[in-house]
Write a protein that holds these residues in place. Structure first.
Motif, PDB file in Angstrom:
ATOM      1  N   ILE A  89      55.857   8.736  25.746  1.00 16.03           N
ATOM      2  CA  ILE A  89      54.845   9.052  26.651  1.00 16.03           C
ATOM      3  C   ILE A  89      53.730   9.268  25.638  1.00 16.03           C
ATOM      4  N   PRO A  90      52.424   8.691  26.252  1.00 19.51           N
ATOM      5  CA  PRO A  90      51.295   8.771  25.292  1.00 19.51           C
ATOM      6  C   PRO A  90      50.913  10.262  25.122  1.00 19.51           C
ATOM      7  N   ARG A  91      50.256  10.439  23.879  1.00 14.44           N
ATOM      8  CA  ARG A  91      49.874  11.934  23.949  1.00 14.44           C
ATOM      9  C   ARG A  91      48.412  12.239  24.647  1.00 14.44           C
ATOM     10  N   THR A  92      47.575  11.259  24.877  1.00 13.03           N
ATOM     11  CA  THR A  92      46.249  11.516  25.631  1.00 13.03           C
ATOM     12  C   THR A  92      46.074  10.330  26.842  1.00 13.03           C
ATOM     13  N   GLY A  93      45.124  10.760  27.562  1.00 10.12           N
ATOM     14  CA  GLY A  93      45.045   9.301  28.453  1.00 10.12           C
ATOM     15  C   GLY A  93      44.808  10.176  29.938  1.00 10.12           C
ATOM     16  N   PRO A  94      44.291   9.562  31.164  1.00  8.64           N
ATOM     17  CA  PRO A  94      43.974   9.868  32.200  1.00  8.64           C
ATOM     18  C   PRO A  94      45.482  10.406  32.877  1.00  8.64           C
ATOM     19  N   HIS A  95      45.355  11.537  33.190  1.00  7.19           N
ATOM     20  CA  HIS A  95      46.455  12.510  33.949  1.00  7.19           C
ATOM     21  C   HIS A  95      47.717  12.612  33.048  1.00  7.19           C
ATOM     22  N   ILE A  96      47.537  12.278  31.704  1.00 10.06           N
ATOM     23  CA  ILE A  96      48.800  12.408  30.838  1.00 10.06           C
ATOM     24  C   ILE A  96      49.078  14.138  30.675  1.00 10.06           C
ATOM     25  N   ALA A  97      48.199  14.690  30.738  1.00  7.75           N
ATOM     26  CA  ALA A  97      48.244  16.191  30.293  1.00  7.75           C
ATOM     27  C   ALA A  97      48.747  16.904  31.641  1.00  7.75           C
ATOM     28  N   GLU A  98      48.569  16.269  32.780  1.00  3.38           N
ATOM     29  CA  GLU A  98      49.134  17.055  34.049  1.00  3.38           C
ATOM     30  C   GLU A  98      50.849  16.446  34.244  1.00  3.38           C
ATOM     31  N   LEU A  99      50.967  15.294  33.714  1.00  8.58           N
ATOM     32  CA  LEU A  99      52.319  14.653  33.471  1.00  8.58           C
ATOM     33  C   LEU A  99      53.298  15.423  32.620  1.00  8.58           C
ATOM     34  N   ARG A 100      52.602  15.721  31.363  1.00  4.79           N
ATOM     35  CA  ARG A 100      53.158  16.692  30.710  1.00  4.79           C
ATOM     36  C   ARG A 100      53.467  18.131  31.364  1.00  4.79           C
ATOM     37  N   ARG A 101      52.305  18.605  32.022  1.00  7.42           N
ATOM     38  CA  ARG A 101      52.605  19.922  32.382  1.00  7.42           C
ATOM     39  C   ARG A 101      53.918  19.869  33.495  1.00  7.42           C
ATOM     40  N   GLN A 102      53.901  18.879  34.211  1.00  8.59           N
ATOM     41  CA  GLN A 102      54.692  18.755  35.386  1.00  8.59           C
ATOM     42  C   GLN A 102      56.077  18.719  34.691  1.00  8.59           C
ATOM     43  N   MET A 103      56.358  17.921  33.661  1.00  8.75           N
ATOM     44  CA  MET A 103      57.753  17.899  32.722  1.00  8.75           C
ATOM     45  C   MET A 103      58.127  19.150  32.340  1.00  8.75           C
ATOM     46  N   MET A 104      56.975  20.076  31.923  1.00 12.56           N
ATOM     47  CA  MET A 104      57.483  21.354  31.415  1.00 12.56           C
ATOM     48  C   MET A 104      57.937  22.323  32.590  1.00 12.56           C
ATOM     49  N   GLU A 105      57.285  22.048  33.711  1.00 14.00           N
ATOM     50  CA  GLU A 105      57.685  23.200  34.576  1.00 14.00           C
ATOM     51  C   GLU A 105      58.577  22.937  35.726  1.00 14.00           C
ATOM     52  N   GLN A 106      59.445  21.846  35.217  1.00 15.14           N
ATOM     53  CA  GLN A 106      60.603  21.675  36.069  1.00 15.14           C
ATOM     54  C   GLN A 106      61.760  22.834  35.604  1.00 15.14           C
ATOM     55  N   GLU A 107      62.058  23.368  36.767  1.00 16.82           N
ATOM     56  CA  GLU A 107      62.953  24.620  36.622  1.00 16.82           C
ATOM     57  C   GLU A 107      64.354  24.220  36.735  1.00 16.82           C
ATOM     58  N   ARG A 108      65.130  24.599  36.182  1.00 17.55           N
ATOM     59  CA  ARG A 108      66.452  24.363  36.242  1.00 17.55           C
ATOM     60  C   ARG A 108      67.280  25.562  37.226  1.00 17.55           C
ATOM     61  N   ILE A 109      67.714  25.277  38.191  1.00 17.34           N
ATOM     62  CA  ILE A 109      68.083  26.310  39.136  1.00 17.34           C
ATOM     63  C   ILE A 109      69.724  26.367  39.459  1.00 17.34           C
ATOM     64  N   LEU A 110      70.349  27.254  39.028  1.00 16.58           N
ATOM     65  CA  LEU A 110      71.811  27.422  39.043  1.00 16.58           C
ATOM     66  C   LEU A 110      72.086  27.878  40.373  1.00 16.58           C
ATOM     67  N   THR A 111      72.917  27.194  41.211  1.00 15.99           N
ATOM     68  CA  THR A 111      73.750  28.164  42.263  1.00 15.99           C
ATOM     69  C   THR A 111      75.036  28.303  41.952  1.00 15.99           C
ATOM     70  N   THR A 112      75.778  28.732  42.932  1.00 17.48           N
ATOM     71  CA  THR A 112      77.253  29.046  42.647  1.00 17.48           C
ATOM     72  C   THR A 112      78.149  27.701  42.180  1.00 17.48           C
ATOM     73  N   SER A 113      77.527  26.492  42.617  1.00 18.41           N
ATOM     74  CA  SER A 113      78.374  25.130  42.270  1.00 18.41           C
ATOM     75  C   SER A 113      77.618  24.286  41.585  1.00 18.41           C
ATOM     76  N   THR A 114      76.261  24.173  41.810  1.00 23.14           N
ATOM     77  CA  THR A 114      75.694  23.266  41.257  1.00 23.14           C
ATOM     78  C   THR A 114      74.224  23.659  40.524  1.00 23.14           C
ATOM     79  N   ILE A 115      73.711  22.519  40.117  1.00 22.05           N
ATOM     80  CA  ILE A 115      72.461  22.649  39.357  1.00 22.05           C
ATOM     81  C   ILE A 115      71.601  21.920  39.833  1.00 22.05           C
ATOM     82  N   ARG A 116      70.327  22.296  40.231  1.00 21.38           N
ATOM     83  CA  ARG A 116      69.473  21.611  40.737  1.00 21.38           C
ATOM     84  C   ARG A 116      68.103  21.773  39.988  1.00 21.38           C
TER      85      ARG A 116
END
Length: 153
Positions: A89-116
Motif C-alpha cells: 500500500i503506498p505511503r502517500t496519496g489521496p485517501h491513503i491516510a484514511e485507508l491506513r486509519r481504517q485498517m488500524m481501527e479494525q476491532e477484533r471482537i471475541l464472542t463466546t464462539s466466534t471472532i468477528r
C-alpha cells in the motif's frame, strides 16, 4: 504480490455517473474489472455487466467478511514478520491516510464462539472493505492461503 496503486473515494455519485467513471477506468487505465459488494445492490452489478464492465458480485456473510478481513491482516503482517510482503500500500496519496486509519481501527471482537471484526462507532470502513474486496479478488493469484478459524471452547 498485490499492489494498491491508488485509492479513489466516491461521495454520493449517481449511478449513471459512476458507471461512466468505471467504464473510463476499464478503457483507459487498464483496470480488468471490479469486485463489488452486491449484498444489497445486485442491480448495480448487473447494470455494469450489461454495459461491458467486468463486475463480479460478492455477497457478504459473517464468515466471508471474517475471512476477508483476516486475509488482509495476514497479507499485511507478512512484511512485519520479515517474510516477503504480499500486499503493498503506498505511503502517500489521496485517501491513503484514511485507508491506513481504517485498517488500524479494525476491532477484533471475541464472542463466546466466534471472532468477528468491526470498526468504532461513528467511523466508516468503506475504504478498508474495498481493500478486502480487492484482496479477495486477487487471492487466486497470490501464493498465500490462510484462514483464521473461530475459537471454540
Amino acid at each position: 504480490e498485490a499492489k494498491v496503486l491508488g485509492v479513489r473515494q466516491y461521495e454520493h455519485m449517481p449511478y449513471p455517473d459512476l458507471e461512466r467513471e468505471w467504464v473510463h477506468l476499464v478503457q483507459h487505465q487498464g483496470i480488468a474489472g471490479f469486485y463489488i459488494d452486491a449484498t444489497n445492490e445486485l442491480s448495480f452489478v448487473e447494470r455494469l455487466q450489461r454495459i461491458g464492465v467486468r463486475a463480479l458480485p460478492v455477497t457478504y456473510s459473517a464468515p466471508l467478511k471474517h475471512d476477508m478481513v483476516s486475509y488482509v491482516i495476514q497479507l499485511r503482517s507478512r512484511g512485519l514478520k520479515g517474510l516477503r510482503p504480499c500486499l503493498r500500500i503506498p505511503r502517500t496519496g489521496p485517501h491513503i491516510a484514511e485507508l491506513r486509519r481504517q485498517m488500524m481501527e479494525q476491532e477484533r471482537i471475541l464472542t463466546t464462539s466466534t471472532i468477528r471484526y468491526g470498526h468504532p462507532e461513528g467511523r466508516h470502513d468503506d475504504l478498508f472493505q474495498a481493500l478486502c474486496l480487492f484482496t479477495h479478488g486477487a487471492r487466486q493469484y497470490l501464493d498465500v492461503s490462510w484462514r483464521v478459524w473461530p475459537l471454540h471452547r
